[in-house]
Design a protein around this motif. Sequence first.
Motif, PDB file in Angstrom:
ATOM      1  N   SER A 265       0.810  -1.223   0.000  1.00 60.06           N
ATOM      2  CA  SER A 265       0.000   0.000   0.000  1.00 60.06           C
ATOM      3  C   SER A 265       0.840   1.269   0.000  1.00 60.06           C
ATOM      4  O   SER A 265       0.409   2.297  -0.541  1.00 60.06           O
ATOM      5  N   MET A 269       1.651   0.468  -4.794  1.00 62.67           N
ATOM      6  CA  MET A 269       0.473   1.122  -5.352  1.00 62.67           C
ATOM      7  C   MET A 269       0.692   2.587  -5.730  1.00 62.67           C
ATOM      8  O   MET A 269       0.195   3.041  -6.767  1.00 62.67           O
ATOM      9  N   TYR A 344       5.180  -6.604  -6.884  1.00 62.91           N
ATOM     10  CA  TYR A 344       3.805  -6.097  -6.814  1.00 62.91           C
ATOM     11  C   TYR A 344       3.537  -5.063  -7.898  1.00 62.91           C
ATOM     12  O   TYR A 344       2.414  -4.969  -8.408  1.00 62.91           O
ATOM     13  N   PHE A 348       0.395  -5.550 -10.408  1.00 59.49           N
ATOM     14  CA  PHE A 348      -0.661  -4.545 -10.499  1.00 59.49           C
ATOM     15  C   PHE A 348      -0.628  -3.774 -11.816  1.00 59.49           C
ATOM     16  O   PHE A 348      -1.602  -3.090 -12.153  1.00 59.49           O
ATOM     17  N   VAL A 405      -7.492  -7.540  -4.846  1.00 56.89           N
ATOM     18  CA  VAL A 405      -7.341  -6.275  -5.571  1.00 56.89           C
ATOM     19  C   VAL A 405      -7.787  -6.449  -7.021  1.00 56.89           C
ATOM     20  O   VAL A 405      -8.480  -5.594  -7.582  1.00 56.89           O
ATOM     21  N   GLU A 409     -10.966  -4.315  -8.755  1.00 55.43           N
ATOM     22  CA  GLU A 409     -10.838  -3.382  -9.875  1.00 55.43           C
ATOM     23  C   GLU A 409     -11.644  -3.821 -11.100  1.00 55.43           C
ATOM     24  O   GLU A 409     -12.291  -2.999 -11.760  1.00 55.43           O
TER      25      GLU A 409
END
Length: 429
Positions: A265, A269, A344, A348, A405, A409
């Motif tokens: 986080s 992100m 990550y 993502f 996640v 989304e």
Amino acid sequence: MVISSIILQVIRLSFGVYVSNKVTPETLGVFGLIMSTYYFGITLACSGINISCIRVVSEELAFRNHFGVKKASKKCIKISLILSLIASFIFYINSDFIVSFCFHSKVSKNIVHLICCALPLISVSSAITGYFVAVRRAYKTVIGSFLEQLSKFIMTVLLFNIFKANSSIENMCFILILADVISEIVAFTYLTILYFFDIRKHFSNIKISSSGSFLKRIFHILFPVALTSYIKSALSTLKQLLIPSSLEKNGKNTGEAFSEYGIISGMAMPIVMFPATFLVAFANLLIPEFSRYYVKEDYKKIKFYTDKLIVVSFLFALVLGIIFYLFADNLGVLIYHNTKASVYIKLFSLLIPFMYVDIIIDNILKGLDAQASVVVINVIDLIITTSFIFFFVPVLGVKGYVLSVFISEILNLVLSLRKLLKLENSWEV
């Protein structure tokens, strides 16, 4: 707007990198929980006042009612102040519960008291920002954002240097929230002064016919948005609070759980969402523009611009997703001097097209008087993903969180697009 937003996002990202290099991943995880709770307080304080102000002021401006613009904006500001004081009181009397349940007793209630001080400032600033967006002088709010971000960065650096001897989780988090409160004071002061000068300069007291009671029209927008926003924000906060505890159930100790959460986080992100600056720069400006078309029932223009915006944003996001996927390792080393966040970032990056297109569609829907539907969609999304985290992250660990996640989304985009198509079909009847 794009240039200024890029600079702002660079400041925010630089701030995040600076903080991540100054504190441990565990502190970053605790701070993430504090900010999740803080955002819930902001939702209680603002309660859709920004979108209400944008919509009502835009409608008055469409009919050239200067008196209506003044009256509507002032009522929004008064409502924002009342709601924020109530939110601050709720946080204050529940500070012990917030510390024990939300912060896992990692910090004291002094941080909650700081949040109470910030909420009225943020809420009133939100209403004033809505006014400036509606009257097409959003650049003034950009300057306010510059002042806010720069003052936050400067105060954080100063406070870190003053209290560098004490690097406890409590002390570091207190410094970060205190710097945020000071920056909110700076932004509030600037926006308030600018608002009074602007309203006197551009709008007269000549009254013409207006479409109904201002309070009725404001609350028509505010009530459904506020109610669904409260539910959404509560679920979002619960979702964030569940992540570390669910990771602990998977076998990680408290420190490891907070560290893993902090890396995702607080490091990965922000990098993935950084290019969204290009879209967010004009996404909020879509609300008053589509609102004007909608109130005049110019559905042909709405469809034309909607199609173009979705196609362009998708192509933009697709290119970015490919770049992030290919250079994830390089970005991790370049920005954080390690590869902790790289895996990550790569994962993502696959979601970037879904995330970015959803930003555009959500703002179009808000301009088409479907703001309540946007929040309802988010609530449905949060119920499903929060349930997934509660049941599956204890079993799957970090992989379960990442999967949640993806579900969130994709589901959000599908539901938002479905709502937009439904609206377009209703105009053809």
